[in-house]
Design a protein around this motif. Structure first.
Motif, PDB file in Angstrom:
ATOM      1  N   GLN A  65       0.650  -1.088  -0.109  1.00  0.00           N
ATOM      2  CA  GLN A  65       0.101  -0.014   0.098  1.00  0.00           C
ATOM      3  C   GLN A  65       0.979   1.070  -0.067  1.00  0.00           C
ATOM      4  O   GLN A  65       0.200   2.367  -0.147  1.00  0.00           O
ATOM      5  N   ASN A  66       2.104   1.093   0.226  1.00  0.00           N
ATOM      6  CA  ASN A  66       2.944   2.129  -0.031  1.00  0.00           C
ATOM      7  C   ASN A  66       4.277   1.518  -0.156  1.00  0.00           C
ATOM      8  O   ASN A  66       4.649   0.321   0.114  1.00  0.00           O
ATOM      9  N   CYS A  67       5.597   2.219  -0.301  1.00  0.00           N
ATOM     10  CA  CYS A  67       6.946   1.932  -0.132  1.00  0.00           C
ATOM     11  C   CYS A  67       7.590   3.346   0.072  1.00  0.00           C
ATOM     12  O   CYS A  67       7.216   4.527  -0.277  1.00  0.00           O
ATOM     13  N   HIS A  68       8.938   3.000   0.286  1.00  0.00           N
ATOM     14  CA  HIS A  68       9.966   4.190   0.650  1.00  0.00           C
ATOM     15  C   HIS A  68      10.584   4.371  -0.735  1.00  0.00           C
ATOM     16  O   HIS A  68      10.743   3.639  -1.626  1.00  0.00           O
ATOM     17  N   GLN A  69      10.903   5.683  -0.918  1.00  0.00           N
ATOM     18  CA  GLN A  69      11.736   6.290  -2.319  1.00  0.00           C
ATOM     19  C   GLN A  69      12.937   5.602  -2.226  1.00  0.00           C
ATOM     20  O   GLN A  69      13.698   5.567  -3.423  1.00  0.00           O
ATOM     21  N   ASN A  70      13.895   5.323  -1.152  1.00  0.00           N
ATOM     22  CA  ASN A  70      15.099   5.025  -1.180  1.00  0.00           C
ATOM     23  C   ASN A  70      15.255   3.578  -1.288  1.00  0.00           C
ATOM     24  O   ASN A  70      14.307   2.962  -0.711  1.00  0.00           O
ATOM     25  N   GLU A  71      16.498   2.866  -1.667  1.00  0.00           N
ATOM     26  CA  GLU A  71      16.420   1.395  -1.509  1.00  0.00           C
ATOM     27  C   GLU A  71      16.563   0.891  -0.245  1.00  0.00           C
ATOM     28  O   GLU A  71      16.170  -0.246   0.203  1.00  0.00           O
ATOM     29  N   GLY A  73      18.663   2.036   3.977  1.00  0.00           N
ATOM     30  CA  GLY A  73      19.336   3.128   4.857  1.00  0.00           C
ATOM     31  C   GLY A  73      18.197   3.327   6.143  1.00  0.00           C
ATOM     32  O   GLY A  73      17.623   2.572   6.410  1.00  0.00           O
ATOM     33  N   ALA A  74      18.935   4.309   7.020  1.00  0.00           N
ATOM     34  CA  ALA A  74      18.387   4.716   8.241  1.00  0.00           C
ATOM     35  C   ALA A  74      17.167   5.342   7.874  1.00  0.00           C
ATOM     36  O   ALA A  74      17.015   6.726   8.266  1.00  0.00           O
ATOM     37  N   THR A  76      14.017   4.589  10.102  1.00  0.00           N
ATOM     38  CA  THR A  76      13.367   3.613  10.858  1.00  0.00           C
ATOM     39  C   THR A  76      11.625   3.559  10.458  1.00  0.00           C
ATOM     40  O   THR A  76      11.035   4.620  10.346  1.00  0.00           O
ATOM     41  N   GLY A  77      11.392   2.127  10.330  1.00  0.00           N
ATOM     42  CA  GLY A  77       9.679   2.126  10.363  1.00  0.00           C
ATOM     43  C   GLY A  77       9.336   2.026   8.702  1.00  0.00           C
ATOM     44  O   GLY A  77       8.282   1.793   8.611  1.00  0.00           O
ATOM     45  N   GLU A  78      10.236   2.229   7.992  1.00  0.00           N
ATOM     46  CA  GLU A  78      10.076   2.197   6.407  1.00  0.00           C
ATOM     47  C   GLU A  78      10.512   1.049   5.560  1.00  0.00           C
ATOM     48  O   GLU A  78      11.217   0.202   6.154  1.00  0.00           O
ATOM     49  N   THR A  79       9.786   0.891   4.657  1.00  0.00           N
ATOM     50  CA  THR A  79      10.204  -0.418   3.883  1.00  0.00           C
ATOM     51  C   THR A  79      10.134   0.204   2.391  1.00  0.00           C
ATOM     52  O   THR A  79       9.233   0.746   1.806  1.00  0.00           O
ATOM     53  N   SER A  80      11.227  -0.450   1.700  1.00  0.00           N
ATOM     54  CA  SER A  80      11.572   0.096   0.306  1.00  0.00           C
ATOM     55  C   SER A  80      11.081  -0.642  -0.579  1.00  0.00           C
ATOM     56  O   SER A  80      10.410  -1.934  -0.518  1.00  0.00           O
ATOM     57  N   ALA A  81      10.865  -0.211  -2.119  1.00  0.00           N
ATOM     58  CA  ALA A  81      10.240  -0.772  -3.214  1.00  0.00           C
ATOM     59  C   ALA A  81      11.114  -2.158  -3.269  1.00  0.00           C
ATOM     60  O   ALA A  81      10.449  -3.040  -3.640  1.00  0.00           O
ATOM     61  N   LYS A  82      12.379  -2.153  -3.311  1.00  0.00           N
ATOM     62  CA  LYS A  82      13.002  -3.208  -3.262  1.00  0.00           C
ATOM     63  C   LYS A  82      12.793  -4.274  -2.403  1.00  0.00           C
ATOM     64  O   LYS A  82      12.607  -5.665  -2.623  1.00  0.00           O
ATOM     65  N   MET A  83      12.464  -4.005  -1.053  1.00  0.00           N
ATOM     66  CA  MET A  83      12.012  -5.110  -0.118  1.00  0.00           C
ATOM     67  C   MET A  83      10.731  -5.611  -0.534  1.00  0.00           C
ATOM     68  O   MET A  83      10.522  -6.883  -0.463  1.00  0.00           O
ATOM     69  N   VAL A  84       9.862  -4.767  -0.882  1.00  0.00           N
ATOM     70  CA  VAL A  84       8.236  -5.185  -1.420  1.00  0.00           C
ATOM     71  C   VAL A  84       8.536  -6.187  -2.553  1.00  0.00           C
ATOM     72  O   VAL A  84       7.983  -7.389  -2.398  1.00  0.00           O
ATOM     73  N   LYS A  85       9.313  -5.827  -3.293  1.00  0.00           N
ATOM     74  CA  LYS A  85       9.630  -6.689  -4.589  1.00  0.00           C
ATOM     75  C   LYS A  85      10.055  -8.276  -4.094  1.00  0.00           C
ATOM     76  O   LYS A  85       9.836  -8.986  -4.585  1.00  0.00           O
ATOM     77  N   SER A  86      11.025  -8.062  -3.243  1.00  0.00           N
ATOM     78  CA  SER A  86      11.609  -9.250  -2.825  1.00  0.00           C
ATOM     79  C   SER A  86      10.833 -10.150  -2.096  1.00  0.00           C
ATOM     80  O   SER A  86      11.257 -11.617  -2.225  1.00  0.00           O
ATOM     81  N   VAL A  87       9.489  -9.884  -1.599  1.00  0.00           N
ATOM     82  CA  VAL A  87       8.719 -10.814  -1.209  1.00  0.00           C
ATOM     83  C   VAL A  87       7.602 -11.383  -2.342  1.00  0.00           C
ATOM     84  O   VAL A  87       6.669 -12.197  -1.914  1.00  0.00           O
ATOM     85  N   GLY A  88       7.796 -11.028  -3.407  1.00  0.00           N
ATOM     86  CA  GLY A  88       6.938 -11.655  -4.420  1.00  0.00           C
ATOM     87  C   GLY A  88       5.592 -10.740  -4.791  1.00  0.00           C
ATOM     88  O   GLY A  88       4.787 -10.969  -5.714  1.00  0.00           O
ATOM     89  N   CYS A  89       5.747  -9.333  -4.414  1.00  0.00           N
ATOM     90  CA  CYS A  89       4.662  -8.408  -4.846  1.00  0.00           C
ATOM     91  C   CYS A  89       4.879  -8.148  -6.193  1.00  0.00           C
ATOM     92  O   CYS A  89       5.879  -8.083  -6.937  1.00  0.00           O
ATOM     93  N   ALA A  90       3.870  -7.853  -6.866  1.00  0.00           N
ATOM     94  CA  ALA A  90       3.679  -7.208  -8.191  1.00  0.00           C
ATOM     95  C   ALA A  90       3.327  -5.872  -8.508  1.00  0.00           C
ATOM     96  O   ALA A  90       3.681  -5.103  -9.380  1.00  0.00           O
ATOM     97  N   TYR A  91       2.530  -5.373  -7.340  1.00  0.00           N
ATOM     98  CA  TYR A  91       2.097  -3.928  -7.257  1.00  0.00           C
ATOM     99  C   TYR A  91       2.203  -3.082  -6.179  1.00  0.00           C
ATOM    100  O   TYR A  91       2.692  -3.734  -5.156  1.00  0.00           O
ATOM    101  N   VAL A  92       2.211  -1.911  -6.169  1.00  0.00           N
ATOM    102  CA  VAL A  92       2.138  -1.201  -4.824  1.00  0.00           C
ATOM    103  C   VAL A  92       1.183   0.282  -5.136  1.00  0.00           C
ATOM    104  O   VAL A  92       1.371   0.752  -6.333  1.00  0.00           O
ATOM    105  N   ILE A  93       0.650   0.374  -4.328  1.00  0.00           N
ATOM    106  CA  ILE A  93      -0.403   1.608  -4.371  1.00  0.00           C
ATOM    107  C   ILE A  93       0.428   2.832  -3.915  1.00  0.00           C
ATOM    108  O   ILE A  93       1.340   2.904  -2.999  1.00  0.00           O
TER     109      ILE A  93
END
Ligand code: PGA
Length: 253
Positions: A65-71, A73-74, A76-93
């Motif tokens: 439903q969201n992702c961070h713009q950076n790959e 780093g520091a 806290t509490g954020e999740t990057s697009a790369k991480m989202v992709k790594s668990v098999g997601c295809a989409y992000v709002i």
């Protein structure tokens, strides 16, 4: 390529066990009942993405439903697009009105998030929509134009072609007030025309544009029958398996 997509947005609902149970029901029903080529997606909270991706396979796709713009780093509490992709997601709002409103996400940031998502081979579902005041003032076309322009029009035509756009009038989200099919079609046609002015007719005709805001099994068929509406982004009704799957099937009715 223009697609027919019904994407559920669970928002901040469903603990782990509830999510697995609801999603399993949805997958089984879609597998048994779905006819046609529409794509079903569930955009779930981060805790679910890994397990749901494995359960959904190619029957129901998973989105964040969201992702961070950076790959990395520091942050806290954020999740990057790369991480989202790594668990098999295809989409992000990206740019849901609740993120714009409660988390102060602005156009510049959303453009960065969109770029990060594309770089990681996620399909952004990029949301735009006007508030009730903006609709009543009659300047909603300008608002929508500025949101789509600032958020996505710096992309190359090739990258823009990978996006899904969602029109979600803020006054219709979670309120039970759906835009009428005519109101939604008017805006969808406008969005397609703006895309055509920027990227040409072929890109515009191939762009998938979803409607979101109190879409339910009763109004979905009429909305999806409109020429420029290619599916829906579904909040409340995606929390009930029967309702969500009936909306997926609404393309066939
Ligand atoms: P709703 O939410 O269907 O509950 O109105 C739509 C959304 O926010 O994506």
């Amino acid at each position: 390529m223009r697609k027919k997509i019904v994407a559920g947005n669970w928002k901040m609902n469903m603990d782990y066990a509830e999510g697995i149970s609801l999603f399993s029901e949805i997958v089984n029903m879609v597998r048994d009942e779905q006819k046609g080529e529409q794509i079903a997606v569930i955009c779930a909270p981060f805790i679910h993405l890994n397990s749901l991706s494995k359960l959904g396979g190619t029957t129901v796709y998973i989105g964040a439903q969201n992702c961070h713009q950076n790959e990395s780093g520091a942050y806290t509490g954020e999740t990057s697009a790369k991480m989202v992709k790594s668990v098999g997601c295809a989409y992000v709002i990206i740019g849901h009105s609740e993120r714009r409103q409660y988390f102060a996400e602005n156009d510049q940031l959303l453009a960065e998030k969109t770029t990060a998502a594309l770089k990681n081979n996620l399909t952004p579902i990029f949301c735009i929509g006007e508030t009730l005041d903006e609709r009543n003032n009659g300047n909603y076309f300008e608002i929508l134009k500025s949101q789509i322009t600032a958020g996505t029009f710096d992309l190359s035509a090739e990258d823009f072609s990978k996006l899904v756009i969602a029109y979600e009038p803020v006054w219709a989200i979670g309120t039970g007030l759906t835009a009428s099919s005519e109101q939604a079609q008017e805006v969808h046609a406008f969005i397609r025309q703006e895309i055509a002015s920027k990227y040409g007719t072929e890109v515009a005709e191939n762009t998938t544009i979803l409607y979101g805001g109190s879409c339910n099994p009763k109004n979905a068929a009429d909305l999806f029958a409109q020429k420029d509406i290619d599916g829906g982004l579904i909040g409340g009704a995606s929390l009930k398996s029967r309702d969500f799957v009936d909306i997926v099937k609404a393309f066939n009715s």
